[in-house]
Design a protein around this motif. Sequence first.
Motif, PDB file in Angstrom:
ATOM      1  N   VAL A  87       0.664  -1.127   0.032  1.00 35.64           N
ATOM      2  CA  VAL A  87       0.025   0.274  -0.133  1.00 35.64           C
ATOM      3  C   VAL A  87       0.834   1.020   0.210  1.00 35.64           C
ATOM      4  CG1 VAL A  87      -2.202  -1.143   1.109  1.00 35.64           C
ATOM      5  CG2 VAL A  87      -0.322   0.053   2.504  1.00 35.64           C
ATOM      6  N   LEU A  88       2.024   1.078   0.608  1.00 34.03           N
ATOM      7  CA  LEU A  88       2.895   2.346   0.783  1.00 34.03           C
ATOM      8  C   LEU A  88       3.192   2.668  -0.673  1.00 34.03           C
ATOM      9  CD1 LEU A  88       5.334   2.131   3.787  1.00 34.03           C
ATOM     10  CD2 LEU A  88       3.717   3.850   3.317  1.00 34.03           C
ATOM     11  N   ARG A  89       4.018   1.621  -1.398  1.00 33.82           N
ATOM     12  CA  ARG A  89       4.290   1.764  -2.680  1.00 33.82           C
ATOM     13  C   ARG A  89       3.168   2.381  -3.539  1.00 33.82           C
ATOM     14  NH1 ARG A  89       8.625  -2.501  -5.095  1.00 33.82           N
ATOM     15  NH2 ARG A  89       9.464  -0.975  -6.927  1.00 33.82           N
ATOM     16  N   ILE A  90       2.059   1.683  -3.534  1.00 35.32           N
ATOM     17  CA  ILE A  90       0.922   2.248  -4.310  1.00 35.32           C
ATOM     18  C   ILE A  90       0.443   3.683  -4.088  1.00 35.32           C
ATOM     19  CG2 ILE A  90      -1.608   1.860  -5.011  1.00 35.32           C
ATOM     20  CD1 ILE A  90      -1.016  -1.239  -4.469  1.00 35.32           C
ATOM     21  N   PHE A  91       0.227   4.305  -3.020  1.00 30.32           N
ATOM     22  CA  PHE A  91      -0.140   5.322  -2.675  1.00 30.32           C
ATOM     23  C   PHE A  91       0.960   6.428  -2.957  1.00 30.32           C
ATOM     24  CE2 PHE A  91      -3.594   3.396   0.107  1.00 30.32           C
ATOM     25  CZ  PHE A  91      -4.652   4.029  -0.315  1.00 30.32           C
ATOM     26  N   SER A  92       2.143   6.054  -2.750  1.00 32.08           N
ATOM     27  CA  SER A  92       3.141   6.866  -3.094  1.00 32.08           C
ATOM     28  C   SER A  92       3.098   7.449  -4.539  1.00 32.08           C
ATOM     29  CB  SER A  92       4.485   6.584  -2.356  1.00 32.08           C
ATOM     30  OG  SER A  92       4.850   5.331  -2.739  1.00 32.08           O
ATOM     31  N   ALA A  93       3.003   6.192  -5.194  1.00 36.77           N
ATOM     32  CA  ALA A  93       2.990   6.518  -6.794  1.00 36.77           C
ATOM     33  C   ALA A  93       1.931   7.231  -7.137  1.00 36.77           C
ATOM     34  CB  ALA A  93       3.055   5.129  -7.161  1.00 36.77           C
ATOM     35  N   ILE A  94       0.748   6.970  -6.717  1.00 42.21           N
ATOM     36  CA  ILE A  94      -0.448   7.868  -6.868  1.00 42.21           C
ATOM     37  C   ILE A  94      -0.300   9.276  -6.555  1.00 42.21           C
ATOM     38  CG2 ILE A  94      -3.081   8.367  -6.341  1.00 42.21           C
ATOM     39  CD1 ILE A  94      -3.263   5.108  -6.049  1.00 42.21           C
ATOM     40  N   ILE A  95       0.335   9.572  -5.337  1.00 38.14           N
ATOM     41  CA  ILE A  95       0.647  10.913  -5.086  1.00 38.14           C
ATOM     42  C   ILE A  95       1.726  11.585  -6.053  1.00 38.14           C
ATOM     43  CG2 ILE A  95       1.865  12.477  -3.331  1.00 38.14           C
ATOM     44  CD1 ILE A  95       0.762  10.627  -1.119  1.00 38.14           C
ATOM     45  N   ILE A  96       2.583  10.969  -6.480  1.00 39.96           N
ATOM     46  CA  ILE A  96       3.498  11.346  -7.525  1.00 39.96           C
ATOM     47  C   ILE A  96       2.611  11.614  -8.697  1.00 39.96           C
ATOM     48  CG2 ILE A  96       5.390  10.660  -9.034  1.00 39.96           C
ATOM     49  CD1 ILE A  96       6.791   9.341  -6.331  1.00 39.96           C
ATOM     50  N   LEU A  97       1.957  10.676  -9.261  1.00 40.79           N
ATOM     51  CA  LEU A  97       1.072  11.102 -10.466  1.00 40.79           C
ATOM     52  C   LEU A  97       0.427  12.166 -10.337  1.00 40.79           C
ATOM     53  CD1 LEU A  97       0.101   9.985 -13.245  1.00 40.79           C
ATOM     54  CD2 LEU A  97      -1.600   8.650 -12.199  1.00 40.79           C
ATOM     55  N   ILE A  98      -0.454  12.468  -9.132  1.00 44.23           N
ATOM     56  CA  ILE A  98      -1.250  13.628  -8.810  1.00 44.23           C
ATOM     57  C   ILE A  98      -0.583  14.821  -9.125  1.00 44.23           C
ATOM     58  CG2 ILE A  98      -2.988  14.581  -7.682  1.00 44.23           C
ATOM     59  CD1 ILE A  98      -3.835  11.856  -6.647  1.00 44.23           C
ATOM     60  N   PHE A  99       0.239  14.954  -8.244  1.00 41.67           N
ATOM     61  CA  PHE A  99       0.987  16.410  -8.183  1.00 41.67           C
ATOM     62  C   PHE A  99       2.011  16.498  -9.086  1.00 41.67           C
ATOM     63  CE2 PHE A  99      -0.380  15.795  -3.562  1.00 41.67           C
ATOM     64  CZ  PHE A  99      -1.062  16.921  -3.552  1.00 41.67           C
ATOM     65  N   TYR A 100       2.659  15.551  -9.732  1.00 47.61           N
ATOM     66  CA  TYR A 100       3.716  15.770 -10.867  1.00 47.61           C
ATOM     67  C   TYR A 100       2.682  16.179 -11.922  1.00 47.61           C
ATOM     68  CZ  TYR A 100       8.302  15.167  -9.012  1.00 47.61           C
ATOM     69  OH  TYR A 100       9.272  15.318  -8.435  1.00 47.61           O
ATOM     70  N   THR A 101       1.561  15.690 -12.144  1.00 50.36           N
ATOM     71  CA  THR A 101       0.929  16.150 -13.428  1.00 50.36           C
ATOM     72  C   THR A 101       0.606  17.628 -13.225  1.00 50.36           C
ATOM     73  OG1 THR A 101      -0.048  13.750 -13.608  1.00 50.36           O
ATOM     74  CG2 THR A 101      -1.103  15.393 -14.844  1.00 50.36           C
ATOM     75  N   LEU A 102       0.178  17.942 -12.157  1.00 50.63           N
ATOM     76  CA  LEU A 102      -0.034  19.420 -12.035  1.00 50.63           C
ATOM     77  C   LEU A 102       1.410  20.417 -12.467  1.00 50.63           C
ATOM     78  CD1 LEU A 102      -2.219  19.621  -8.741  1.00 50.63           C
ATOM     79  CD2 LEU A 102      -3.063  20.221 -11.136  1.00 50.63           C
ATOM     80  N   TYR A 103       2.439  19.803 -11.636  1.00 53.46           N
ATOM     81  CA  TYR A 103       3.623  20.520 -11.696  1.00 53.46           C
ATOM     82  C   TYR A 103       3.990  20.580 -13.256  1.00 53.46           C
ATOM     83  CZ  TYR A 103       7.724  21.913  -9.031  1.00 53.46           C
ATOM     84  OH  TYR A 103       8.988  22.864  -8.539  1.00 53.46           O
ATOM     85  N   VAL A 104       3.978  19.501 -13.874  1.00 51.18           N
ATOM     86  CA  VAL A 104       4.489  19.508 -15.294  1.00 51.18           C
ATOM     87  C   VAL A 104       3.283  20.591 -16.068  1.00 51.18           C
ATOM     88  CG1 VAL A 104       4.618  18.385 -17.481  1.00 51.18           C
ATOM     89  CG2 VAL A 104       5.320  17.275 -15.410  1.00 51.18           C
ATOM     90  N   SER A 105       1.958  20.775 -15.593  1.00 48.46           N
ATOM     91  CA  SER A 105       1.307  21.499 -16.125  1.00 48.46           C
ATOM     92  C   SER A 105       1.764  22.906 -16.202  1.00 48.46           C
ATOM     93  CB  SER A 105      -0.089  21.267 -15.937  1.00 48.46           C
ATOM     94  OG  SER A 105      -0.331  21.796 -14.441  1.00 48.46           O
ATOM     95  N   SER A 106       2.219  23.388 -14.836  1.00 51.27           N
ATOM     96  CA  SER A 106       2.783  24.492 -14.729  1.00 51.27           C
ATOM     97  C   SER A 106       3.878  24.928 -15.526  1.00 51.27           C
ATOM     98  CB  SER A 106       3.330  24.649 -13.339  1.00 51.27           C
ATOM     99  OG  SER A 106       4.557  24.044 -12.886  1.00 51.27           O
ATOM    100  N   GLY A 107       4.679  23.860 -15.920  1.00 50.68           N
ATOM    101  CA  GLY A 107       5.876  24.209 -16.914  1.00 50.68           C
ATOM    102  C   GLY A 107       5.320  24.184 -18.319  1.00 50.68           C
ATOM    103  N   LEU A 108       4.336  23.673 -18.679  1.00 48.48           N
ATOM    104  CA  LEU A 108       3.821  23.965 -19.894  1.00 48.48           C
ATOM    105  C   LEU A 108       3.072  25.207 -20.067  1.00 48.48           C
ATOM    106  CD1 LEU A 108       2.448  20.234 -20.805  1.00 48.48           C
ATOM    107  CD2 LEU A 108       4.616  21.338 -21.043  1.00 48.48           C
TER     108      LEU A 108
END
Length: 504
Positions: free
Chosen positions: A125-146
């Motif tokens: 569960v740690l691996r899955i939830f940390s990956a989900i957090i990375i997916l959500i916030f990095y998608t926002l972060y990448v969008s800021s760069g775009l």
Amino acid sequence: MSGMSFPALITFGAYLALMVFIGIYCYRSTNTLGDFILGGRRLNSTTAALSAHASDSSGWLLLGLPGWAYAAGLDAVWMIFGLAVGIYLSWKFLAARLRVYTEQANDALTISAFFEYRFEDRTRVLRIFSAIIILIFYTLYVSSGLVAGGLLFGEVFGVEFTTAVALSVAVVVVYTFIGGFLAVSYTDVVQGLLMVFALVVVPLIAVFAVGGFSNLVEGIEAREPTLLALGSQTSFDAVSGTWSAGGTFGLIAIVSSMAWGLGYFGQPHILARFMGIRSPEQIPAARRIGMTWVLVSMFGALLVGLAGIVYFETPLDDPEKVFLALTGAVMNPWIGGIMLAAVLAAIMSTADSQLLVTSSALTEDIYRALLNRNASQNQLVWIGRALIVVVALIAFILALQGGSVLGLVGYAWAGFGAAFGPLILISLYWKGVTRNGALVGMLSGAIAVVAWKQMGTPFGLYEMVPAFFLSGILVFAVSKITKASLPSEQAITHVGSSDAVRAS
């Protein structure tokens, strides 16, 4: 500035060609998933330092921070100070331990994999939830760069925003797709040098153009004296083009600005550089190089914003375009092309790292860990490349919604800082952290950031502050309550040891 001159177009195009060439060059060294995600852990101190901080800086360094200084004056210093302290502390107290422990943790390639080994989480569960957090916030972060890329391409080529953002996506995806971590790191070195060059040259020429530092100070005071007063808040009205005193820049505002520094302990794209450095002995030199780069760059960005206040008789309608506007006004076309390439470098150096970390989390922590444990190395590399394209497309859709570059960065920065920062720090120094303590701390940090933001940031306090400390408290408290489920001595034998401390 639309209608780019031929000399500027040539220099701009040469920079883009160089980035693609580096990606192609690194393709030959990317044979396994470990190569694709961490470059085989073979970065030297210079590459690790410049790559870490070029990837950290993104469009906020050349667009967001100068824009804040243009609108608010010297109050931007508080964030610079907080970031500098956070950077130093992360190199000093986190880098060496993370480098050592992730290799010992079954050669963990991602933060998620490290968590799973460190806490012996067989449920994953740690691996899955940390990956989900990375997916959500990095998608926002990448969008800021775009969004930042859209501002740049729109300003330079005069194209509409959607086309400009699409160009940004295409440029970043090409070399990241081809060369993986090594391409990202080596291009970051070039981009980091280009950025610091621009943030020295542009503000100094702008100060010279307004008649020197004494004229700069007098000109700012003529606009609004509180722009030069630390502790006195200034607001900027883009419609009327005027600055006005906004009261005291109080304790909460200062804490919120400085709290950006807490984010360094939990940013996966920066932590990846710590994990990918050749050895812990390289870290002291990397810290010195990184700190020098950061201080010169951030104070250069501050000076860009202050110089823009005086240089432009008609105030800008968008403060975040002050670097672009100054470049077009004070630079000759050949050098101007290099300066504009520096803005693209700031955007690309972060977006590429974030795309790679997100792809790595999905490939290593979801696909291989849960779906296909027997996948070949070649298959995993190509899955990682495909996921870079998928994440980039999602970020592209979000970027079309627009928004402030600094605002989008701040949200994602807080999300990672609060979700991962306290947990990583505590888990590297205290053997008493349990799986449940880690899970509750990580989730509470991420959820608190979102909740605080949705409540409209009560009291004007940056969401990083309550979320970071809530996460840290819960990691400790829940671990104490569930201490019967401590990981085995094998998993925590190196926690708190002095080996990595001596190296740093």
